[in-house]
Design a protein around this motif. Structure first.
Motif, mmCIF file in Angstrom:
data_model
loop_
_atom_site.group_PDB
_atom_site.id
_atom_site.type_symbol
_atom_site.label_atom_id
_atom_site.label_comp_id
_atom_site.label_asym_id
_atom_site.label_seq_id
_atom_site.Cartn_x
_atom_site.Cartn_y
_atom_site.Cartn_z
ATOM 1 N N TYR A 1 0.795 -1.222 0.000
ATOM 2 C CA TYR A 1 0.000 0.000 0.000
ATOM 3 C C TYR A 1 0.832 1.278 0.000
ATOM 4 C CZ TYR A 1 -4.078 -2.914 0.874
ATOM 5 O OH TYR A 1 -5.078 -3.856 0.761
ATOM 6 N N SER A 2 2.123 1.149 0.088
ATOM 7 C CA SER A 2 2.982 2.333 0.002
ATOM 8 C C SER A 2 4.276 1.947 -0.690
ATOM 9 C CB SER A 2 3.290 2.893 1.400
ATOM 10 O OG SER A 2 3.990 1.956 2.188
ATOM 11 N N GLU A 3 4.849 2.890 -1.442
ATOM 12 C CA GLU A 3 6.166 2.677 -2.024
ATOM 13 C C GLU A 3 7.181 2.764 -0.886
ATOM 14 O OE1 GLU A 3 6.887 2.046 -5.183
ATOM 15 O OE2 GLU A 3 4.916 2.365 -6.100
ATOM 16 N N THR A 4 7.952 1.725 -0.694
ATOM 17 C CA THR A 4 8.814 1.651 0.482
ATOM 18 C C THR A 4 9.767 2.825 0.596
ATOM 19 O OG1 THR A 4 8.752 -0.754 0.213
ATOM 20 C CG2 THR A 4 10.350 0.127 1.778
ATOM 21 N N LEU A 5 10.388 3.238 -0.501
ATOM 22 C CA LEU A 5 11.410 4.278 -0.437
ATOM 23 C C LEU A 5 11.034 5.539 -1.194
ATOM 24 C CD1 LEU A 5 14.592 2.026 -0.739
ATOM 25 C CD2 LEU A 5 13.594 3.023 1.320
ATOM 26 N N ASP A 6 9.754 5.731 -1.462
ATOM 27 C CA ASP A 6 9.211 6.973 -2.006
ATOM 28 C C ASP A 6 8.196 7.517 -1.013
ATOM 29 O OD1 ASP A 6 10.597 7.219 -4.365
ATOM 30 O OD2 ASP A 6 9.206 5.979 -5.500
ATOM 31 N N PRO A 7 7.907 8.824 -1.039
ATOM 32 C CA PRO A 7 6.925 9.384 -0.108
ATOM 33 C C PRO A 7 5.507 8.861 -0.307
ATOM 34 C CG PRO A 7 8.300 11.116 -1.057
ATOM 35 C CD PRO A 7 8.581 9.864 -1.832
ATOM 36 N N GLU A 8 5.211 8.290 -1.480
ATOM 37 C CA GLU A 8 3.844 7.919 -1.854
ATOM 38 C C GLU A 8 3.229 6.891 -0.906
ATOM 39 O OE1 GLU A 8 0.690 5.591 -3.458
ATOM 40 O OE2 GLU A 8 2.710 4.835 -3.135
#
Length: 318
Positions: free
Chosen positions: A10-17
């Protein structure tokens, strides 16, 4: 060594998204930690908590002892179970709070900040949150994701591979797969269909067999299609990471994102738009909406793609 991995997608691990749409490609990228953890902890017994959508990406993985699919009951059971180590690669606040409440001697990855109500990081993984913040502000050179992930869980980067459990069934074999679709999260990653059609014509003129992307209604069918391609030409998307996991040759087209973060294992190459930096100072923008009148991906050079396709095919035949 009993290890729990929390990675639903549910989230990009190393991006803010962060969002409700599962990032399947990010789940594949995170499988790089499995080999690292198994090498460090020889007796590791690994449980992975996954979303239903991403389940096919880790099914039958030889490094995973137990797979739990997220539902409304699983978190309560996990809060009563004892682990030696929790690895939380989700920035979603509720999952971070769950990681805090699970009983474990060691925790790495993301945690819940009780003061701000936002995600933070456990002590050994603080470099990851610093990397995310600096990357978002444009203050840092991009680092290889696989390396950051491996080091984030306390292991040494040694070029560990992605890990795929499903064994694809090859139904049709072609030299080149055209992975032309992108997910709904990042429409700016896409090169327009007219250019893909032009590329297909160039391949045909050079007697190179090809196939347009197939199986997008079913992940297993999609993996079966990729398995039948010698070389995959792709946007920065799930297919590119699956192809690397299957040890295929990969050509990835970048604009809104960058290939500096991908380690190719000597099996791939990045191709960028041929634009003047002064005119497209926004690259890479990491923005799902383009602010330019002419999209950067319109400047991808198809001859560059064809030359690299020929090079990879030649290497396979030598």
């Amino acid at each position: 060594m009993k290890i729990l991995i929390l990675k639903l997608g549910y989230s990009e691990t190393l991006d803010p998204e962060m969002g409700k749409i599962v990032s399947l490609g990010d789940v594949v990228r995170c499988t790089v930690i499995l080999e690292a953890l198994k090498n460090k902890y020889k007796d590791a017994n690994i449980t992975w908590l996954i979303s239903q959508e991403a389940f096919p990406l880790i099914v039958d993985n030889p490094h995973i002892n137990r797979i739990l699919i997220w539902d409304e009951f699983v978190p309560f059971a996990l809060m009563r179970e004892q682990f030696d180590m929790v690895v939380n690669l989700e920035k979603i606040h509720g999952v971070c709070a769950l990681a805090d409440m699970i009983q474990a001697w060691e925790k790495v990855g993301f945690r819940f900040d009780v003061l701000s109500g936002d995600y933070s990081a456990y002590e050994k993984s603080k470099s990851a949150t610093s990397y995310i913040a600096q990357k978002a502000s444009g203050e840092i050179q991009h680092k290889i994701w696989q390396q950051v992930l491996v080091e984030m869980v306390g292991c040494e980067w040694r070029g560990q591979e992605y890990s795929l459990g499903y064994s694809p069934t090859t139904k049709e074999r072609v030299q080149v797969g055209l992975n032309y679709q992108v997910g709904s999260k990042w429409p700016t990653k896409a090169m327009k269909n007219e250019k893909w059609d032009a590329l297909a014509k160039m391949l045909e003129n050079n007697n190179i067999s090809y196939s347009y992307q197939q199986g997008m209604q079913n992940l297993y069918d999609y993996m079966d299609w990729i398995s039948g391609c010698d070389v995959l030409v792709s946007h920065d998307s799930l297919g590119a990471h699956l192809a690397l996991a299957m040890k295929k040759s990969v050509i990835i087209l970048f604009g809104a994102t960058t290939g500096e973060e991908i380690y190719y294992y000597n099996r791939g190459i990045s191709i960028y738009p041929k634009v003047k930096k002064v005119a497209y100072e926004c690259l890479p923008c990491y923005n799902p909406t383009c602010i330019k009148n002419i999209h950067c991906m319109d400047f991808i050079d198809l001859d560059d793609i064809l030359d690299n396709v020929k090079g990879f095919l030649k290497d396979r035949n030598d």
